[in-house]
Design an enzyme around this catalytic site. Sequence first.
Site, PDB file in Angstrom:
ATOM      1  N   TYR A 159       3.166  -8.436  21.345  1.00  0.00           N
ATOM      2  CA  TYR A 159       2.112  -7.317  21.406  1.00  0.00           C
ATOM      3  C   TYR A 159       1.895  -6.711  22.569  1.00  0.00           C
ATOM      4  O   TYR A 159       2.146  -5.563  22.985  1.00  0.00           O
ATOM      5  CB  TYR A 159       0.798  -7.737  20.522  1.00  0.00           C
ATOM      6  CG  TYR A 159      -0.123  -7.039  20.753  1.00  0.00           C
ATOM      7  CD1 TYR A 159      -1.413  -7.090  21.766  1.00  0.00           C
ATOM      8  CD2 TYR A 159      -0.380  -5.798  20.055  1.00  0.00           C
ATOM      9  CE1 TYR A 159      -2.340  -6.132  21.924  1.00  0.00           C
ATOM     10  CE2 TYR A 159      -1.268  -4.955  19.993  1.00  0.00           C
ATOM     11  CZ  TYR A 159      -2.280  -5.011  20.933  1.00  0.00           C
ATOM     12  OH  TYR A 159      -3.398  -4.247  20.966  1.00  0.00           O
ATOM     13  N   LYS A 163       2.713  -2.929  24.187  1.00  0.00           N
ATOM     14  CA  LYS A 163       1.721  -2.014  24.478  1.00  0.00           C
ATOM     15  C   LYS A 163       1.954  -1.464  25.945  1.00  0.00           C
ATOM     16  O   LYS A 163       1.869  -0.257  26.321  1.00  0.00           O
ATOM     17  CB  LYS A 163       0.299  -2.865  24.461  1.00  0.00           C
ATOM     18  CG  LYS A 163      -0.173  -2.923  23.027  1.00  0.00           C
ATOM     19  CD  LYS A 163      -0.342  -1.800  22.299  1.00  0.00           C
ATOM     20  CE  LYS A 163      -1.511  -0.921  22.744  1.00  0.00           C
ATOM     21  NZ  LYS A 163      -1.613   0.379  21.796  1.00  0.00           N
TER      22      LYS A 163
HETATM   23  N1  NAD Z   1      -8.984  -3.976  18.601  1.00  0.00           N
HETATM   24  C1  NAD Z   1      -9.257  -4.032  19.660  1.00  0.00           C
HETATM   25  O1  NAD Z   1      -9.773  -5.093  20.451  1.00  0.00           O
HETATM   26  C2  NAD Z   1      -8.365  -3.109  20.787  1.00  0.00           C
HETATM   27  C3  NAD Z   1      -8.460  -3.526  21.996  1.00  0.00           C
HETATM   28  C4  NAD Z   1      -7.734  -2.637  23.008  1.00  0.00           C
HETATM   29  C5  NAD Z   1      -6.747  -1.782  22.438  1.00  0.00           C
HETATM   30  N2  NAD Z   1      -6.603  -1.583  21.067  1.00  0.00           N
HETATM   31  C6  NAD Z   1      -5.910  -0.831  20.505  1.00  0.00           C
HETATM   32  O2  NAD Z   1      -6.482   0.263  19.615  1.00  0.00           O
HETATM   33  C7  NAD Z   1      -5.508   0.909  18.695  1.00  0.00           C
HETATM   34  C8  NAD Z   1      -6.353   0.809  17.250  1.00  0.00           C
HETATM   35  O3  NAD Z   1      -6.393  -0.620  17.213  1.00  0.00           O
HETATM   36  P1  NAD Z   1      -7.362  -1.163  16.119  1.00  0.00           P
HETATM   37  O4  NAD Z   1      -8.203  -2.447  16.550  1.00  0.00           O
HETATM   38  O5  NAD Z   1      -8.262   0.257  15.493  1.00  0.00           O
HETATM   39  O6  NAD Z   1      -6.391  -1.804  14.938  1.00  0.00           O
HETATM   40  P2  NAD Z   1      -6.223  -1.238  13.342  1.00  0.00           P
HETATM   41  O7  NAD Z   1      -5.260  -2.027  12.963  1.00  0.00           O
HETATM   42  O8  NAD Z   1      -7.596  -1.472  12.691  1.00  0.00           O
HETATM   43  O9  NAD Z   1      -5.888   0.320  13.229  1.00  0.00           O
HETATM   44  C9  NAD Z   1      -4.471   0.544  13.456  1.00  0.00           C
HETATM   45  C10 NAD Z   1      -4.375   1.640  12.591  1.00  0.00           C
HETATM   46  O10 NAD Z   1      -2.812   2.079  12.585  1.00  0.00           O
HETATM   47  C11 NAD Z   1      -2.060   2.099  11.293  1.00  0.00           C
HETATM   48  N3  NAD Z   1      -0.584   1.778  11.354  1.00  0.00           N
HETATM   49  C12 NAD Z   1      -0.018   0.850  11.753  1.00  0.00           C
HETATM   50  N4  NAD Z   1       1.242   1.148  11.658  1.00  0.00           N
HETATM   51  C13 NAD Z   1       1.576   2.433  11.484  1.00  0.00           C
HETATM   52  C14 NAD Z   1       2.555   3.177  11.155  1.00  0.00           C
HETATM   53  N5  NAD Z   1       3.742   2.556  11.351  1.00  0.00           N
HETATM   54  N6  NAD Z   1       2.247   4.301  11.180  1.00  0.00           N
HETATM   55  C15 NAD Z   1       1.444   5.044  10.978  1.00  0.00           C
HETATM   56  N7  NAD Z   1       0.003   4.374  11.039  1.00  0.00           N
HETATM   57  C16 NAD Z   1       0.183   2.963  11.466  1.00  0.00           C
HETATM   58  C17 NAD Z   1      -2.802   1.206  10.496  1.00  0.00           C
HETATM   59  O11 NAD Z   1      -2.648   1.600   9.069  1.00  0.00           O
HETATM   60  C18 NAD Z   1      -4.348   1.138  11.019  1.00  0.00           C
HETATM   61  O12 NAD Z   1      -5.237   2.093  10.251  1.00  0.00           O
HETATM   62  C19 NAD Z   1      -4.092  -0.018  18.795  1.00  0.00           C
HETATM   63  O13 NAD Z   1      -3.352   0.741  19.490  1.00  0.00           O
HETATM   64  C20 NAD Z   1      -4.459  -1.152  19.374  1.00  0.00           C
HETATM   65  O14 NAD Z   1      -3.463  -1.793  20.416  1.00  0.00           O
HETATM   66  C21 NAD Z   1      -7.401  -2.304  20.164  1.00  0.00           C
HETATM   67  C1  LIG Z   2      -9.916 -20.048  17.826  1.00  0.00           C
HETATM   68  C2  LIG Z   2     -10.809 -20.005  19.344  1.00  0.00           C
HETATM   69  C3  LIG Z   2      -9.639 -20.551  20.416  1.00  0.00           C
HETATM   70  C4  LIG Z   2     -10.970 -18.579  19.473  1.00  0.00           C
HETATM   71  O1  LIG Z   2     -11.761 -18.578  20.447  1.00  0.00           O
HETATM   72  C5  LIG Z   2      -9.828 -17.807  19.629  1.00  0.00           C
HETATM   73  C6  LIG Z   2     -10.409 -16.183  19.748  1.00  0.00           C
HETATM   74  C7  LIG Z   2      -9.133 -15.239  19.815  1.00  0.00           C
HETATM   75  C8  LIG Z   2      -8.749 -15.060  18.158  1.00  0.00           C
HETATM   76  C9  LIG Z   2      -9.567 -13.814  20.513  1.00  0.00           C
HETATM   77  C10 LIG Z   2      -9.955 -14.271  21.873  1.00  0.00           C
HETATM   78  C11 LIG Z   2      -9.499 -12.748  22.726  1.00  0.00           C
HETATM   79  C12 LIG Z   2      -9.190 -12.043  21.529  1.00  0.00           C
HETATM   80  C13 LIG Z   2      -8.390 -10.920  22.078  1.00  0.00           C
HETATM   81  C14 LIG Z   2      -8.749  -9.862  23.324  1.00  0.00           C
HETATM   82  O2  LIG Z   2     -10.361  -9.493  22.742  1.00  0.00           O
HETATM   83  C15 LIG Z   2      -8.388  -8.628  23.285  1.00  0.00           C
HETATM   84  C16 LIG Z   2      -7.411  -8.218  22.509  1.00  0.00           C
HETATM   85  C17 LIG Z   2      -6.264  -7.070  23.039  1.00  0.00           C
HETATM   86  C18 LIG Z   2      -6.448  -5.836  21.767  1.00  0.00           C
HETATM   87  O3  LIG Z   2      -5.379  -4.898  22.261  1.00  0.00           O
HETATM   88  C19 LIG Z   2      -5.871  -6.446  20.520  1.00  0.00           C
HETATM   89  C20 LIG Z   2      -6.756  -7.620  20.107  1.00  0.00           C
HETATM   90  C21 LIG Z   2      -6.926  -8.760  21.192  1.00  0.00           C
HETATM   91  C22 LIG Z   2      -5.445  -9.201  21.281  1.00  0.00           C
HETATM   92  C23 LIG Z   2      -7.864  -9.855  20.829  1.00  0.00           C
HETATM   93  C24 LIG Z   2      -7.472 -10.577  19.704  1.00  0.00           C
HETATM   94  C25 LIG Z   2      -8.489 -12.035  19.267  1.00  0.00           C
HETATM   95  C26 LIG Z   2      -8.590 -12.709  20.561  1.00  0.00           C
HETATM   96  C27 LIG Z   2      -7.172 -13.325  20.781  1.00  0.00           C
END
Ligand code: NAD
Ligand SMILES: CC(C)[C@@H](O)CC[C@@H](C)[C@H]1CC[C@H]2[C@@H]3[C@H](O)C=C4C[C@@H](O)CC[C@]4(C)[C@H]3CC[C@]12C
Length: 369
Positions: A159, A163
């Site tokens: 992952y 990214k």
């Molecule tokens: N959730 C977090 O904490 C977090 C933190 C930092 C960055 N991000 C980034 O933000 C973005 C959105 O994350 P999220 O948490 O909303 O995830 P999410 O899984 O809720 O949303 C992702 C969306 O992308 C769509 N998708 C997946 N594969 C696809 C494909 N092949 N074609 C078209 N659509 C597709 C999914 O259906 C979904 O609606 C991601 O790029 C993720 O890397 C998320």
């Molecule tokens: C089971 C315990 C050890 C519990 O504390 C695990 C927590 C773990 C599931 C989360 C801890 C940190 C999270 C990640 C972080 O917030 C940032 C992220 C970047 C974003 O791009 C995607 C989600 C994630 C990887 C997020 C996922 C859950 C954690 C690993």
Amino acid sequence: MAESAQVPKLVYLVTGGCGFLGEHIVRMLLEREPRLRELRVFDLHLSPWLEELKTGPVQVTAIQGDVTQAHEVAAAVAGSHVVIHTAGLVDVFGKASPKTIHKVNVQGTQNVIEACIRTGTQFLIYTSSMEVVGPNVKGHPFYRGNEDTPYEAVHRHPYPCSKALAEQLVLEANGRKVNGGQPLVTCALRPTGIYGEGHQVMRDFYNQGLRFGGRLFRAIPASVEHGRVYVGNVAWMHVLVARELEQRAALLGGQVYFCYDKSPYKSYEDFNMEFLGPCGLRLIGTHPLLPYWLLVLLATLNALLQWLLRPLVLYTPLLNPYTLAVANTTFTVSTNKAQRHFGYKPLFSWEESKARTIHWVQALEGSAW
Ligand SMILES: NC(=O)c1ccc[n+]([C@@H]2O[C@H](COP(=O)([O-])OP(=O)(O)OC[C@H]3O[C@@H](n4cnc5c(N)ncnc54)[C@H](O)[C@@H]3O)[C@@H](O)[C@H]2O)c1
Ligand SMILES: CC(C)[C@@H](O)CC[C@@H](C)[C@H]1CC[C@H]2[C@@H]3[C@H](O)C=C4C[C@@H](O)CC[C@]4(C)[C@H]3CC[C@]12C
């Protein structure tokens, strides 16, 4: 996108617009981007709530498509002024293969870039992630760092690797000529751990607590700080940078920005309890209840079980070697680059972000409250 307050005429495309962050971006654009004529929502899985958005003044076009299919992306991008690319596989739990994660997150991003080039779309915002930086494979802490803080960004997990590669592609594409001869202007936003209404991992923690009689058990020391940012503020940063990208192309083009707000620095578990506590859950232990070596053993056993069971069932527990390492490593940001470059200020205070998230958790089925 020349300023024109008279007639809304811009076309925006949001890939992944039905996801956790994507939905907030879509709704924020409809509320706060007055220049919108059409909002295209591109996603592999379209959500039913999209229908309710089609009754407003902005044309909302739902497009079911796959970013790994270049022709589907090109068709969706053609004629848009701005693309916000947030689609991706956010998988650190082993749900998808490394190959699939790469195909969606890297090849999919390449398809979006090439579609902008071919169809003449000039402005591309990419939703990157803190994990492009860290925590790295050595578990080095990143303590209240910023976009310029030196850090050895070395990754092995599919992952963060995907990214980082995707972000690099987007930044390198800045300045390429699009169809029509204008330069492509790109930037990448790096949210830390996003929380808020619709956050699946928060829902998983809540359900885990319900299963254990309203109790969660501390696994990570309270001293480990984890950066978190409210989803509404992340959405707002996307809307704002998209608006400023044309006027400030020379400054913003090719830049990365951490997403930040006033959410407090806490351990991942303690931060979650800000919302789960008022919903009736308790975090047991002021220190981790199990020694770290035992957690590593349990995480490794989970990974082994996942591998053994894969032919029969997808076993994806929260605890695995990667999530344990990330949770156990301090990673917080302290920056104002987005404010300096395009005037970003959080739209939602910590108190508002907390209240909205608590309200959402309380509305989840079977609330412990
Ligand atoms: N959730 C977090 O904490 C977090 C933190 C930092 C960055 N991000 C980034 O933000 C973005 C959105 O994350 P999220 O948490 O909303 O995830 P999410 O899984 O809720 O949303 C992702 C969306 O992308 C769509 N998708 C997946 N594969 C696809 C494909 N092949 N074609 C078209 N659509 C597709 C999914 O259906 C979904 O609606 C991601 O790029 C993720 O890397 C998320
Ligand atoms: C089971 C315990 C050890 C519990 O504390 C695990 C927590 C773990 C599931 C989360 C801890 C940190 C999270 C990640 C972080 O917030 C940032 C992220 C970047 C974003 O791009 C995607 C989600 C994630 C990887 C997020 C996922 C859950 C954690 C690993």
